[in-house]
Design an enzyme around this catalytic site. Structure first.
Site, short mmCIF file in Angstrom:
data_model
loop_
_atom_site.label_atom_id
_atom_site.label_comp_id
_atom_site.label_asym_id
_atom_site.label_seq_id
_atom_site.Cartn_x
_atom_site.Cartn_y
_atom_site.Cartn_z
N GLU A 179 -8.78 34.94 -13.51
CA GLU A 179 -8.93 36.39 -13.59
C GLU A 179 -9.61 36.76 -14.90
O GLU A 179 -9.19 36.31 -15.97
CB GLU A 179 -7.55 37.08 -13.55
N HIS A 190 -13.86 36.38 -5.61
CA HIS A 190 -12.94 36.86 -4.58
C HIS A 190 -13.71 37.60 -3.50
O HIS A 190 -13.39 37.53 -2.31
CB HIS A 190 -11.89 37.77 -5.25
N ASP A 209 -14.05 42.04 -6.07
CA ASP A 209 -14.10 41.52 -7.44
C ASP A 209 -14.66 40.10 -7.47
O ASP A 209 -14.55 39.39 -6.48
CB ASP A 209 -12.68 41.56 -8.07
ZN LIG Z 1 -9.32 39.12 -6.91
#
Ligand SMILES: [Zn+2]
Length: 197
Positions: free
Chosen positions: A126, A162, A172
């Site tokens: 992330e 993603h 994203d």
């Molecule tokens: Zn994601």
């Protein structure tokens, strides 16, 4: 005599934990399927509340300690139990929440390189950010370093967002993510990356 663990002699890794990440244990993980080939890195973006950077909320979300009543947006994600292996802050600081030997909960329903359920055999990273916004040079640097380390220890053959593994459902890291820059920094071939339009 027990078999030699795969990371024996690899000073960068211990039990799936990367030496140069700040370790914060998340309870949100499980076992990978037996024989899983960890050949995919999945990139995400996240910020809580969306677009607000530098706070502690993402760490809190991944450790099930977020105060759901602290912001109206959190009602939308109330009770969610998620995690990623890594989180890269805007200043390039690197946190690790789940051992890469374990299955983190970042991808959801997904498909890539002909296989479903990407959580089974991917490493999730992330980036602190927001879909459509750009990312910081320090984040690309940290991503390139940890990406290379992951690929040194696991049989990585693919990198995708993603948005690529869950199209129509996720967007994203978004159009502000510079895939060409990441590819130059990693010096990995085109075939490892999503096709670019
Ligand atoms: Zn994601």
């Amino acid at each position: 005599m027990s078999p030699t663990p795969p990371e024996a002699g690899d000073p960068l890794w211990r039990g799936g934990w990367y030496r140069f990440a700040h370790r914060v244990d998340s309870p949100n993980f499980g076992s990978r399927p037996a024989g899983a080939a960890i050949d995919l890195i999945v990139l995400h973006s996240i910020s809580l509340p969306p677009g607000v950077y530098g706070g502690d909320e993402v760490r809190a979300l991944f450790t099930n300690t977020l105060d759901w009543d602290a912001h109206p947006y959190f009602q939308q994600i109330r009770g969610m139990q998620v995690s990623a292996h890594f989180f890269i802050r805007r200043d390039g600081a690197l946190l690790q929440f789940v051992s890469c030997d374990q299955r983190a909960w970042h991808a959801g329903k997904s498909s890539w390189r002909g296989r479903e359920n990407c959580n089974d055999d991917s490493v999730g990273i992330e980036l602190e950010g927001l879909e459509g916004e750009t990312f910081e040079p320090a984040q690309y640097e940290a991503l390139a370093v940890v990406g290379a380390a992951i690929a040194q220890h696991y049989p990585i053959r693919h990198v995708a967002g993603h948005e690529h593994i869950a199209p129509g459902r996720k967007i994203d890291p978004g159009a502000g993510f510079d895939w060409a820059l990441l590819q130059r920094e990693l010096a990995w071939p085109d075939a490892m990356f999503p096709p670019r339009a």
